[in-house]
Design an enzyme around this catalytic site. Structure first.
Site, PDB file in Angstrom:
ATOM      1  N   GLN A 250     -24.813  75.953   9.483  1.00 12.23           N
ATOM      2  CA  GLN A 250     -23.914  74.812   9.276  1.00 12.23           C
ATOM      3  C   GLN A 250     -23.477  74.724   7.819  1.00 12.23           C
ATOM      4  OE1 GLN A 250     -23.221  73.285  12.149  1.00 12.23           O
ATOM      5  NE2 GLN A 250     -21.546  72.292  11.088  1.00 12.23           N
ATOM      6  N   HIS A 253     -20.351  76.704   6.377  1.00 10.88           N
ATOM      7  CA  HIS A 253     -18.998  76.325   6.770  1.00 10.88           C
ATOM      8  C   HIS A 253     -18.149  75.904   5.573  1.00 10.88           C
ATOM      9  CE1 HIS A 253     -18.287  76.332  11.097  1.00 10.88           C
ATOM     10  NE2 HIS A 253     -19.541  75.979  11.283  1.00 10.88           N
ATOM     11  N   GLU A 318     -22.074  65.748  15.044  1.00  8.36           N
ATOM     12  CA  GLU A 318     -21.126  66.635  15.722  1.00  8.36           C
ATOM     13  C   GLU A 318     -21.879  67.628  16.612  1.00  8.36           C
ATOM     14  OE1 GLU A 318     -17.626  69.827  14.443  1.00  8.36           O
ATOM     15  OE2 GLU A 318     -19.179  69.240  13.019  1.00  8.36           O
ATOM     16  N   HIS A 319     -22.848  68.333  16.027  1.00 11.64           N
ATOM     17  CA  HIS A 319     -23.698  69.264  16.764  1.00 11.64           C
ATOM     18  C   HIS A 319     -25.125  68.733  16.743  1.00 11.64           C
ATOM     19  CE1 HIS A 319     -20.488  71.722  14.789  1.00 11.64           C
ATOM     20  NE2 HIS A 319     -20.360  72.207  16.010  1.00 11.64           N
ATOM     21  N   ASP A 352     -19.768  77.523  18.971  1.00 10.42           N
ATOM     22  CA  ASP A 352     -18.667  77.778  18.047  1.00 10.42           C
ATOM     23  C   ASP A 352     -17.746  78.880  18.555  1.00 10.42           C
ATOM     24  OD1 ASP A 352     -19.271  75.848  16.213  1.00 10.42           O
ATOM     25  OD2 ASP A 352     -20.212  77.177  14.770  1.00 10.42           O
ATOM     26  N   HIS A 411       8.226  35.851  34.987  1.00  5.29           N
ATOM     27  CA  HIS A 411       7.189  36.554  35.732  1.00  5.29           C
ATOM     28  C   HIS A 411       6.892  35.804  37.039  1.00  5.29           C
ATOM     29  CE1 HIS A 411       6.507  38.741  32.043  1.00  5.29           C
ATOM     30  NE2 HIS A 411       5.494  39.425  32.557  1.00  5.29           N
TER      31      HIS A 411
END
Length: 420
Positions: A250, A253, A318-319, A352, A411
């Site tokens: 991670q 990245h 996220e993960h 991924d 209406h």
């Protein structure tokens, strides 16, 4: 809960200067179209383009610049992503059922978005996987026209050939060499060359994210992505080498990526940190990974698995990896995450690239209320109702009363004039 290591800084901050810079770029593209895109490609990507649209000969040439082993694995990943998206699509069904009220039918249709634009980032490395994750899923969903774009890759003069090949295998209808906030503006408002879209999807840097925020409303977006994150939930059975390399996976990245370890065993934490330092020394991406780990890495020693699970659900990463003895029982108690990786042999890398689930995922705790990119991102479910004369009578009394209470007399009369 004991904090062994905490982040040194925030990984994403929106500032006034960023907002103003992006606004100027959007205004330029909106008013000047292609001319602005070409100028901004020169300014930001240092690329002299004649046209932002990538022609067929350039795409075909890309196949000759990519080794066949890479093409084979891009095709393998595309097939996996396509298969999973097709299974998701089968779970979605149109609806048309009799109401509880006689004479009334209610339901919804599944209507794909007509035009979407997929943004594929380009930074230190090419990202063909991101092209597959967005374009393949949009095509499975039935989007009529799917565009894909990515900035020129350094040294290529256009999009990296591996990314071009992935875009083509995925089925993109149009491919544009453009990036940054200017690409988002082009998608949102159109230019002489770029077709205006209804929905923009895909992650990007802070300029892309801010641009998506600013055009939201004029066009739909999937989400506002922040730096990538992983939280590893571990106990005494976790392999320290696996834990360490997944944290580094991670961290490599981006300098702003956020790797987190929550573990119930002090010994595993100690051995994992030793392994991380050992592996980091020989990692080709150690310059980036070191910054990310030192600035943003976090390590927590939990008093119990229940406490560790509670923190994971609070962070909503996220993960989320589960490296524990009772992995399925632990996984069943987790509910805030973008994508879940269960078992000692389930690194984030599979998601991924090749397992088939999507890697365009919610970040910055937005997994508390949102999910990753999937077929439903590209499909609307507009409602309908069929009302007979009998149904009109059966609904009329309550409907006219609501209209009267809310002061909407036309209406009320639209019903009254039908039943009288």
């Amino acid at each position: 809960m004991q904090a062994i290591k905490q982040a040194e800084k925030k990984t994403y901050q929106r500032d006034h200067q960023l907002t103003e810079t992006v606004l100027e770029i959007i205004d330029s593209v909106r008013s000047r179209g292609d001319a602005a895109l070409l100028e901004l490609a020169q300014k930001f990507d240092h690329t002299d383009l004649k046209c932002v649209k990538v022609d067929r000969p350039t795409i075909e040439k890309a196949y000759t610049l990519v080794d066949q082993e890479t093409v084979k694995h891009i095709t393998f990943a595309a097939d996996q992503i396509r298969w999973f998206a097709q299974q998701q699509l089968q779970c979605m069904q149109p609806l048309n059922i009799p109401s509880l009220i006689a004479g009334v039918e209610l339901g919804h249709r599944l209507v794909p978005i007509e035009n979407c634009g997929c943004y594929i980032p380009s930074g230190r490395y090419p990202l063909p996987s991101s092209a597959l994750m967005s374009v393949v899923v949009a095509k499975v969903a039935g989007v009529k026209h799917v565009a894909a774009c990515s900035p020129a890759f350094h040294g290529c003069g256009t999009i990296h050939p591996a990314v071009l090949v992935a875009m083509d295998i995925a089925g993109a209808d149009d491919i544009y060499c453009m990036g940054g906030a200017q690409a988002i503006a082009a998608y949102a408002y159109g230019t002489e060359t770029v077709r205006k879209v209804d929905l923009i999807v895909g992650p990007g840097n802070k300029f892309v994210t801010e641009a998506k925020r600013q055009v939201l409303g004029d066009v739909g977006i999937d989400s506002l992505a922040g730096p990538s994150e992983v939280l590893i939930l571990a106990d005494e059975t976790a392999n320290p080498t696996f834990v360490a390399i997944d944290l580094l996976g991670q961290a490599e990245h981006d300098p702003n990526a956020k790797p987190i370890l929550v573990c119930t065993d002090a010994g595993v934490i100690e051995r994992s940190m030793a392994e991380l330092n050992r592996l980091l020394a020989d990692l080709p991406t150690r310059d980036v990974a070191t910054i990310s780990w030192e600035d943003n890495g976090e390590v927590y020693l939990a008093d119990s698995m229940e406490e560790a699970i509670a923190l994971a659900n609070q962070v909503a990463p996220e993960h989320l990896e589960v490296q524990t003895k009772e992995e399925r029982q632990v996984a069943a108690q987790l509910y805030n995450y973008g994508s879940l990786f269960v078992g000692h042999y389930a690194p984030v890398a599979f998601g991924d690239f090749v397992s088939g689930t999507n890697h365009i995922l919610p970040t910055m705790s937005t997994a508390r209320y949102s999910n990753g990119l999937c077929v439903k991102t590209f499909i609307k479910t507009p409602f309908h109702q069929y009302v007979s004369q009998e149904g009109c009578r059966n609904l009329s009394e309550s409907c006219m009363h609501f209209a009267q209470v809310e002061g909407l007399y036309a209406h009320r009369d639209s019903v009254r004039l039908r039943v009288e």
